[in-house]
Motif scaffolding. Structure first.
Motif, PDB file in Angstrom:
ATOM      1  N   GLY A 193       1.999  15.643 -12.980  1.00  0.00           N
ATOM      2  CA  GLY A 193       0.985  14.751 -13.552  1.00  0.00           C
ATOM      3  C   GLY A 193       1.329  13.286 -13.317  1.00  0.00           C
ATOM      4  O   GLY A 193       0.457  12.466 -13.011  1.00  0.00           O
ATOM      5  N   HIS A 194       2.613  12.957 -13.456  1.00  0.00           N
ATOM      6  CA  HIS A 194       3.078  11.595 -13.196  1.00  0.00           C
ATOM      7  C   HIS A 194       2.774  11.200 -11.743  1.00  0.00           C
ATOM      8  O   HIS A 194       2.258  10.106 -11.483  1.00  0.00           O
ATOM      9  N   GLU A 195       3.075  12.095 -10.815  1.00  0.00           N
ATOM     10  CA  GLU A 195       2.838  11.782  -9.403  1.00  0.00           C
ATOM     11  C   GLU A 195       1.335  11.684  -9.103  1.00  0.00           C
ATOM     12  O   GLU A 195       0.904  10.824  -8.328  1.00  0.00           O
ATOM     13  N   ILE A 196       0.547  12.564  -9.714  1.00  0.00           N
ATOM     14  CA  ILE A 196      -0.916  12.479  -9.559  1.00  0.00           C
ATOM     15  C   ILE A 196      -1.392  11.119 -10.054  1.00  0.00           C
ATOM     16  O   ILE A 196      -2.257  10.474  -9.443  1.00  0.00           O
ATOM     17  N   GLY A 197      -0.794  10.662 -11.160  1.00  0.00           N
ATOM     18  CA  GLY A 197      -1.143   9.349 -11.721  1.00  0.00           C
ATOM     19  C   GLY A 197      -0.917   8.217 -10.725  1.00  0.00           C
ATOM     20  O   GLY A 197      -1.715   7.283 -10.639  1.00  0.00           O
ATOM     21  N   HIS A 198       0.180   8.305  -9.954  1.00  0.00           N
ATOM     22  CA  HIS A 198       0.416   7.273  -8.926  1.00  0.00           C
ATOM     23  C   HIS A 198      -0.726   7.253  -7.905  1.00  0.00           C
ATOM     24  O   HIS A 198      -1.106   6.198  -7.411  1.00  0.00           O
ATOM     25  N   VAL A 199      -1.254   8.432  -7.583  1.00  0.00           N
ATOM     26  CA  VAL A 199      -2.316   8.516  -6.570  1.00  0.00           C
ATOM     27  C   VAL A 199      -3.658   8.072  -7.155  1.00  0.00           C
ATOM     28  O   VAL A 199      -4.374   7.275  -6.545  1.00  0.00           O
ATOM     29  N   THR A 258      15.146   2.923  -8.432  1.00  0.00           N
ATOM     30  CA  THR A 258      13.875   2.296  -8.087  1.00  0.00           C
ATOM     31  C   THR A 258      12.899   2.379  -9.250  1.00  0.00           C
ATOM     32  O   THR A 258      11.735   2.073  -9.116  1.00  0.00           O
ATOM     33  N   HIS A 259      13.380   2.823 -10.384  1.00  0.00           N
ATOM     34  CA  HIS A 259      12.510   3.009 -11.531  1.00  0.00           C
ATOM     35  C   HIS A 259      13.132   2.388 -12.772  1.00  0.00           C
ATOM     36  O   HIS A 259      14.337   2.231 -12.836  1.00  0.00           O
ATOM     37  N   PRO A 260      12.304   2.057 -13.751  1.00  0.00           N
ATOM     38  CA  PRO A 260      12.873   1.586 -15.007  1.00  0.00           C
ATOM     39  C   PRO A 260      13.733   2.695 -15.607  1.00  0.00           C
ATOM     40  O   PRO A 260      13.527   3.861 -15.317  1.00  0.00           O
ATOM     41  N   ASP A 318       3.663   0.192 -13.018  1.00  0.00           N
ATOM     42  CA  ASP A 318       3.135   1.371 -12.329  1.00  0.00           C
ATOM     43  C   ASP A 318       3.764   2.643 -12.885  1.00  0.00           C
ATOM     44  O   ASP A 318       3.089   3.659 -13.075  1.00  0.00           O
ATOM     45  N   GLU A 319       5.061   2.600 -13.134  1.00  0.00           N
ATOM     46  CA  GLU A 319       5.752   3.785 -13.654  1.00  0.00           C
ATOM     47  C   GLU A 319       5.247   4.169 -15.032  1.00  0.00           C
ATOM     48  O   GLU A 319       4.972   5.336 -15.318  1.00  0.00           O
ATOM     49  N   LEU A 320       5.112   3.158 -15.897  1.00  0.00           N
ATOM     50  CA  LEU A 320       4.666   3.442 -17.258  1.00  0.00           C
ATOM     51  C   LEU A 320       3.228   3.957 -17.226  1.00  0.00           C
ATOM     52  O   LEU A 320       2.857   4.867 -17.974  1.00  0.00           O
ATOM     53  N   LYS A 376       9.912   0.428  -3.878  1.00  0.00           N
ATOM     54  CA  LYS A 376      10.143   0.363  -5.313  1.00  0.00           C
ATOM     55  C   LYS A 376       8.806   0.375  -6.038  1.00  0.00           C
ATOM     56  O   LYS A 376       7.870  -0.297  -5.637  1.00  0.00           O
ATOM     57  N   ASN A 377       8.752   1.120  -7.117  1.00  0.00           N
ATOM     58  CA  ASN A 377       7.572   1.064  -7.961  1.00  0.00           C
ATOM     59  C   ASN A 377       7.776  -0.021  -8.987  1.00  0.00           C
ATOM     60  O   ASN A 377       8.882  -0.214  -9.472  1.00  0.00           O
ATOM     61  N   SER A 378       6.711  -0.710  -9.328  1.00  0.00           N
ATOM     62  CA  SER A 378       6.865  -1.694 -10.380  1.00  0.00           C
ATOM     63  C   SER A 378       6.997  -0.944 -11.702  1.00  0.00           C
ATOM     64  O   SER A 378       6.579   0.204 -11.834  1.00  0.00           O
ATOM     65  N   VAL A 434       5.875   6.330  -1.445  1.00  0.00           N
ATOM     66  CA  VAL A 434       5.861   5.601  -2.704  1.00  0.00           C
ATOM     67  C   VAL A 434       5.690   6.582  -3.841  1.00  0.00           C
ATOM     68  O   VAL A 434       5.337   7.732  -3.630  1.00  0.00           O
ATOM     69  N   GLY A 435       5.965   6.118  -5.029  1.00  0.00           N
ATOM     70  CA  GLY A 435       5.663   6.931  -6.196  1.00  0.00           C
ATOM     71  C   GLY A 435       6.728   7.942  -6.554  1.00  0.00           C
ATOM     72  O   GLY A 435       6.436   8.958  -7.143  1.00  0.00           O
ATOM     73  N   SER A 436       7.971   7.697  -6.232  1.00  0.00           N
ATOM     74  CA  SER A 436       9.004   8.653  -6.615  1.00  0.00           C
ATOM     75  C   SER A 436       9.358   8.485  -8.089  1.00  0.00           C
ATOM     76  O   SER A 436       9.141   7.455  -8.686  1.00  0.00           O
ATOM     77  N   ILE A 437       9.910   9.540  -8.650  1.00  0.00           N
ATOM     78  CA  ILE A 437      10.277   9.534 -10.062  1.00  0.00           C
ATOM     79  C   ILE A 437      11.644   8.931 -10.250  1.00  0.00           C
ATOM     80  O   ILE A 437      11.913   8.150 -11.139  1.00  0.00           O
ATOM     81  N   LEU A 438      12.561   9.306  -9.394  1.00  0.00           N
ATOM     82  CA  LEU A 438      13.942   8.874  -9.534  1.00  0.00           C
ATOM     83  C   LEU A 438      14.563   9.083  -8.174  1.00  0.00           C
ATOM     84  O   LEU A 438      14.437  10.140  -7.601  1.00  0.00           O
TER      85      LEU A 438
HETATM   86 ZN   LIG Z   1       6.859   7.295 -10.482  1.00  0.00          ZN
END
Ligand SMILES: [Zn+2]
Length: 492
Positions: A135-141, A239-241, A192-194, A187-189, A162-166
């Motif tokens: 769902g998180h990755e779908i959210g990036h798209v 690359t993530h918070p 974007d991650e939140l 890097k995702n901002s 782009v859009g990796s989790i960790l």
């Molecule tokens: Zn992500």
């Protein structure tokens, strides 16, 4: 480590991306963001987004490989499609693929191409957590983070994915060789991650999964990060918070998503059965680490790194690092232009990386032609270093085995580095065929079991007690409860 042929393809990628960017610059337009409803400047129409995803999907499959388990692939695709169908962009050509990579990660390409590594699957504890990751990755798209990334980046910064989790990636030798796929990721901002976390919680709940799966899987990711830090793993590229912070930030979205719903699915038991038998850690085809020894089944060689050093098997290089120090031994395939002697390959390779030759000689290592030399020069993040390096020929490939130490410590470490270099040896076909990967198995905890005792049963160095705890959704300090169904690792 992937075969040298595949590594070469990585270099070509950079060119492909630069071209794609030039094409995109012509297609700038204003658009309404489908997930957020905001009006924004976008460089990419949906057709272009899909086209780019299709092109890069071919590359990802080639570089990383697809995990060869049809049933498991089908399962991930089914869960992913249910989530995508309740998103704001149900009509995209969604694809969900398990890539054959041991790293703990998930990522998305524009246009609806979502990837999850086989390495993350053992660390998820039920289907709701899997739905959280997808769902998180779908959210990036759906929120078009990738499209926005492209519009913000210059051609030279454009990454493949782009859009990796960790993204854990050990690459201390960036100055010495090719970069792995991980380094090409953008890097995702933080925002974007939140946003992707919140969208993921919404899609999971709409499709019937417990949205708490998102903070739960983020908690696991935070534990992995924490355990990695205390172990001193080098250069875990973040690359993530920090995931722990994300656990707090997603709570409001989870509560929103829970509104009006009666009952959610988690399906712990069903998920456990799916991951039973999954390959864990490295595959012999990509090289496996046994204690301090690295063995590559398809390229058929072995090398003994210094005892107690942390060995990381990356896409394009294997790196052994002295814990808490900056000394390394690196193994990577190098290209040998037609007509060049081994000495020329060594000289030009080292010169290009900024190192000056001190001495060198043609020799053999365990029957293999080699050029062994000493070099000195500056290295990123370390300063001035001394290098002992062998260029070794095996079959049609040339391998660089380089021992690196800060100049001040070089004389003291030289015997250790040389010993590792001189251990590079071919494997017989029979030896190579005996190599089998470690696998996930299910086990019911008995009274008195501890993570230490379960890890010890698997064998020395197969899995760390802390890793077993985290894999089973426990904090590192907790112990398993008697009767609890656990994922464990069995040696190959
Ligand atoms: Zn992500």
């Amino acid at each position: 480590m992937r075969s040298p042929v595949k590594v070469l393809a990585l270099t070509r990628n950079a060119g492909l991306n630069a071209c794609a960017t030039a094409m995109l610059l012509a297609a700038a337009a204003c658009a309404t963001n489908p997930a957020t409803g905001q009006h924004e400047f976008s460089l990419m129409g949906e057709d272009k987004e899909i086209q780019l995803g299709q092109q890069q999907d071919v590359q990802v499959r080639k570089e990383m490989g697809v995990y060869p388990d049809q049933a498991l692939q089908q399962y991930i695709n089914d869960v992913g499609l249910k989530l995508a169908q309740v998103s704001e962009r149900p009509t995209l050509p969604w694809h969900f693929t398990i890539v054959d990579v041991p790293a703990i990660n998930a990522f998305a390409l524009p246009g609806g191409y979502i990837y999850i590594t086989r390495g993350i699957l053992p660390f998820l504890d039920d289907e709701a957590q899997l739905a959280g990751v997808l769902g998180h990755e779908i959210g990036h798209v759906t929120a078009r983070h990738s499209a926005r990334q492209y519009s913000r980046s210059t051609a030279s910064e454009i990454g493949l994915i782009v859009g990796s989790i960790l993204v854990p990636q050990a690459a201390p030798m960036a100055t010495l060789g090719q970069q792995g796929l991980g380094l090409l990721m953008l890097k995702n901002s933080r925002d974007d991650e939140l946003e992707a976390d919140s969208l993921g919680a919404k899609y999971a709940a709409r499709a019937g999964w417990d949205p708490d799966g998102i903070p739960q899987m983020l908690t696991t990711l935070a534990r992995i990060e924490e355990a990695s830090d205390t172990k001193g793993v080098p250069n875990w590229m973040q690359t993530h918070p920090v995931a722990e912070d994300r656990v707090q930030r997603v709570q409001a979205a989870v509560r929103d998503a829970e509104q009006g719903a009666t009952k959610f699915t988690t399906d712990h038991d069903g998920y456990m059965k799916r991951v039973d038998g999954l390959v864990y850690g490295d595959n012999p085809d990509q090289g496996i680490v046994r204690g301090s020894t690295f063995l590559h089944g398809s390229l058929r060689f072995a090398i003994d790194f210094p005892g107690g050093w942390d060995v990381t098997n990356g896409t394009s290089a294997v790196v052994a690092k002295q814990p808490g120090e900056q000394s390394l031994v690196v193994l990577e395939p190098v290209t040998r232009p037609v007509g060049r002697t081994l000495e020329q390959v060594a000289f030009y390779g080292m010169q290009r990386a900024g190192f000056t030759p001190v001495s060198g000689a043609q020799t053999t290592i365990n029957g293999l032609d080699a050029f062994v030399g000493t070099y000195a020069g500056p290295m990123q993040n370390i300063g001035r270093v001394g290098i002992r390096a062998a260029y070794v020929v095996l079959d049609r490939h040339v391998y660089l085995v380089a021992g690196v130490a800060p100049q001040a410590r070089y004389d003291q470490l030289e015997p250790t580095l040389s010993k590792a270099i001189l251990s590079f040896r071919p494997l017989t076909r029979a030896d190579a065929e005996r190599l089998q990967p470690n696998k996930i198995a299910l086990y019911t905890a008995r009274a008195g079991d501890t993570w230490q005792s379960i890890a010890a049963r698997a064998g020395n160095g197969v899995v760390k007690p802390t890793t077993l705890a985290i894999m089973n959704a426990h904090a590192a300090g907790d112990q398993p409860r008697a009767g609890e169904r656990l994922k464990v690792v069995v040696a190959g």
